[in-house]
Design a protein around this motif. Structure first.
Motif, PDB file in Angstrom:
ATOM      1  N   LYS A 160      -2.655  12.659   2.303  1.00 15.65           N
ATOM      2  CA  LYS A 160      -3.595  12.893   3.464  1.00 15.65           C
ATOM      3  C   LYS A 160      -4.825  13.698   2.998  1.00 15.65           C
ATOM      4  O   LYS A 160      -4.821  14.656   2.027  1.00 15.65           O
ATOM      5  CB  LYS A 160      -2.940  13.703   4.417  1.00 15.65           C
ATOM      6  CG  LYS A 160      -1.779  12.978   5.012  1.00 15.65           C
ATOM      7  CD  LYS A 160      -1.007  13.796   6.101  1.00 15.65           C
ATOM      8  CE  LYS A 160       0.224  13.090   6.879  1.00 15.65           C
ATOM      9  NZ  LYS A 160       0.772  13.940   7.906  1.00 15.65           N
ATOM     10  N   LYS A 211       1.413   8.036   0.548  1.00 17.04           N
ATOM     11  CA  LYS A 211      -0.218   8.297   0.754  1.00 17.04           C
ATOM     12  C   LYS A 211      -0.473   9.720   1.086  1.00 17.04           C
ATOM     13  O   LYS A 211       0.107  10.585   1.728  1.00 17.04           O
ATOM     14  CB  LYS A 211      -0.261   7.584   2.211  1.00 17.04           C
ATOM     15  CG  LYS A 211      -1.755   7.339   2.527  1.00 17.04           C
ATOM     16  CD  LYS A 211      -1.977   6.606   3.832  1.00 17.04           C
ATOM     17  CE  LYS A 211      -3.381   6.297   4.179  1.00 17.04           C
ATOM     18  NZ  LYS A 211      -3.587   5.303   5.462  1.00 17.04           N
ATOM     19  N   ALA A 237       0.842  -1.234   0.142  1.00 15.41           N
ATOM     20  CA  ALA A 237       0.073  -0.003  -0.109  1.00 15.41           C
ATOM     21  C   ALA A 237       0.867   1.238   0.034  1.00 15.41           C
ATOM     22  O   ALA A 237       2.131   1.160   0.041  1.00 15.41           O
ATOM     23  CB  ALA A 237      -0.780  -0.016   1.253  1.00 15.41           C
ATOM     24  N   ASP A 238       0.277   2.539  -0.264  1.00 17.84           N
ATOM     25  CA  ASP A 238       0.899   3.656   0.050  1.00 17.84           C
ATOM     26  C   ASP A 238       1.496   4.097   1.327  1.00 17.84           C
ATOM     27  O   ASP A 238       0.791   3.482   2.193  1.00 17.84           O
ATOM     28  CB  ASP A 238       0.124   4.760  -0.430  1.00 17.84           C
ATOM     29  CG  ASP A 238      -0.124   4.859  -2.112  1.00 17.84           C
ATOM     30  OD1 ASP A 238       0.642   4.566  -2.821  1.00 17.84           O
ATOM     31  OD2 ASP A 238      -1.420   5.060  -2.325  1.00 17.84           O
ATOM     32  N   VAL A 282       4.326  -1.698   2.576  1.00 18.73           N
ATOM     33  CA  VAL A 282       4.091  -0.489   1.917  1.00 18.73           C
ATOM     34  C   VAL A 282       5.116  -0.059   1.057  1.00 18.73           C
ATOM     35  O   VAL A 282       6.423  -0.389   1.048  1.00 18.73           O
ATOM     36  CB  VAL A 282       3.991   0.709   3.031  1.00 18.73           C
ATOM     37  CG1 VAL A 282       2.895   0.418   3.798  1.00 18.73           C
ATOM     38  CG2 VAL A 282       5.354   0.605   4.200  1.00 18.73           C
ATOM     39  N   PRO A 298       2.331   6.025   4.908  1.00 15.32           N
ATOM     40  CA  PRO A 298       2.051   7.241   5.366  1.00 15.32           C
ATOM     41  C   PRO A 298       3.428   8.017   5.582  1.00 15.32           C
ATOM     42  O   PRO A 298       4.347   7.332   6.003  1.00 15.32           O
ATOM     43  CB  PRO A 298       1.441   6.837   6.586  1.00 15.32           C
ATOM     44  CG  PRO A 298       2.176   5.731   6.787  1.00 15.32           C
ATOM     45  CD  PRO A 298       2.153   4.829   5.335  1.00 15.32           C
TER      46      PRO A 298
END
Length: 474
Positions: A472, A470, A230-231, A411, A233
């Motif tokens: 925001k 990611k 996933a991306d 990630v 953070p």
């Protein structure tokens, strides 16, 4: 060619003539460096042998020091005429009426820290190619999503000899191999290239313990695993860096600040920090050229000084620096055996060997459990460092989220950003799983590249800036 044969290419009388010529204009120190190196490179891609190449480096370099200045010249031929001509060129760095006579030469015997009875680099090409094919097949067999595989092989057998005006006459042989595997996993529009390596300064028996299949599977596992990433953070987060190659962060962002040229010139921020706290009290940093089979290991450095084990930082307190002969002399201390050069075409400068964080006391599982929300950098990738400031950014090749003390989602696109001199102060926990990577590490400095080893146990930073992908929500 054996290392001792290099010393037989010229007579003692001829070596003396070359050193006398080098010092004829008043230098403080003169040195002859002889090298013979044979290297092999093999590339396999698309199940096909793409390239096999060989190279030979053979020549001599002559160095003259005069105060802080260095004169250097080299010859691609080892003969009295050619090497003497190089010494004449190097001698022009000096301009003094004071003439130093070289001391009588005395051959020094090297007691090896470890011995290679059957170096991998001396295997036949068919055996080397077979290892590549085995790694390639293992990666392809791991998962149907592995669609492409590249395998690279590099080995070298190097003999060196050093003869200098202080009477030193010494030689050594060094072997090294590295195999790297790059499997590409594809799932629709998603792609990820895995990466794993094996090798070091090792015997053929190394591949009994670390077969090529093991390396191929590890690289393929990483490629397939990261397809579901996933991306990442972004923000300031606790970061746990995995053992082994994770030590490259300390090498690049901290270790270079301890090299003697920067200390002498006071361009390093560490120049005034001796015996002061520069890292967390749980951190001890070591540079050790004597580790068996290490990528940065040797019996003697490229000035003929014995390889050494040096404690640079002990429990957070700076203990010492890394010196070659020139900078040590100017600082009124002794060389630490860190005078290294890329080849006979280069003069030596202070460099690291195998640099690592010493084993700690904490179980790696407990380190993970101590993190509520953070990032686990299992494998670091490439990066860049400003060695004058220590500012760095490193791509994390294989990264995971840590949530409620557990490693969870992989990630992608994670980058570690910070300052090495500050980061070492934020190390809170050091694991008991020290691993020194003998397979990967080529360090560049001042236009020269040398092999270097890095290592560490699992390490926790209380916080580090993580650059992520990611977005925001606002």
């Amino acid at each position: 060619m054996k290392d001792k044969m290099l010393l037989e290419l010229l007579s003692e009388k001829e070596f003396k003539k070359i050193l006398e010529e080098a010092l004829s204009r008043g230098g403080d120190f003169a040195e002859i460096y002889l090298e013979h190196r044979i290297k092999t490179e093999i590339f396999l891609e698309e199940d096909k042998l793409k390239n096999v190449s060989y190279g030979v480096l053979f020549g001599a370099g002559v160095r003259v020091n005069s105060g802080e200045k260095t004169g250097y010249a080299f010859s691609d031929e080892i003969s009295l005429e050619k090497v003497k001509r190089a010494s004449q060129v190097a001698s022009h760095i000096a301009n003094s009426n004071k003439k130093l006579n070289p001391l009588p030469l005395k051959t020094e015997k090297v007691k090896p820290y470890f011995t290679l009875e059957s170096p991998v680099s001396l295997m036949g090409d068919d055996e080397k190619i077979n290892y590549l094919k085995r790694a390639n097949q293992a990666a392809r067999d791991y998962h149907r999503k592995i669609e492409q595989v590249k395998v690279e092989w590099y080995d070298e057998a190097k003999n060196i000899a050093i003869i200098n005006s202080e009477g030193k006459k010494i030689s050594d042989t060094q072997h090294l191999i590295r195999m790297a595997i790059f499997p590409l996993a594809i799932d629709g529009s998603k792609k990820f290239e895995g990466y794993a390596t094996s090798g070091g300064k090792v015997n053929i028996s190394y591949f009994d313990k670390y077969p090529p299949e093991k390396t191929g599977i590890e690289a393929a596992r990483q490629a397939v695993e990261m397809l579901s990433a996933a991306d990442t953070p972004a923000g300031s987060l606790p970061v746990v860096v995995g053992n082994g190659w994770g030590g490259v962060l300390i090498h690049e962002a901290f270790g270079h600040s301890l090299e003697g040229d920067g200390i002498r010139k006071r361009t390093s921020l560490m120049a005034s920090q001796l015996n002061q706290k520069v890292a967390s009290e749980v951190v001890t940093v070591i540079d050790d050229a004597t580790i068996p089979y290490g990528r940065g290991s040797f019996n003697i450095d490229d000035e003929g000084t014995l390889g050494q084990n040096k404690v640079l930082v002990k429990n957070g307190i700076l203990q010492g620096y890394l010196y070659d002969k020139l900078n040590a002399k100017l600082m009124k201390t002794n060389s630490t055996g860190n005078g290294r050069r890329e080849s006979y075409r280069h003069y030596p400068i202070p460099r690291m060997t195998n640099t690592y964080i010493k084993k700690g006391e904490t179980d790696p599982e407990d380190i993970i459990k101590s993190v509520k929300n953070g990032v686990y950098a299992k494998k670091l990738g490439g990066g860049s460092v400003d060695h004058t400031t220590g500012n760095f950014n490193f791509l994390i090749r294989e990264a995971y989220l840590i949530e409620d003390g557990k490693v969870t989602q992989p990630v992608k696109g994670a980058v570690l950003i910070g300052n090495g001199l500050e980061a070492v102060k934020k190390i809170e926990l050091v694991g008991n799983d020290l691993r020194i990577d003998p397979t990967t590490g080529t360090c560049g400095k001042d236009g020269q590249s040398v092999f270097a080893g890095v290592g560490q146990p699992t390490v926790k930073f209380t916080e580090m800036t993580v650059g992520g992908t990611k977005i925001k929500k606002v």
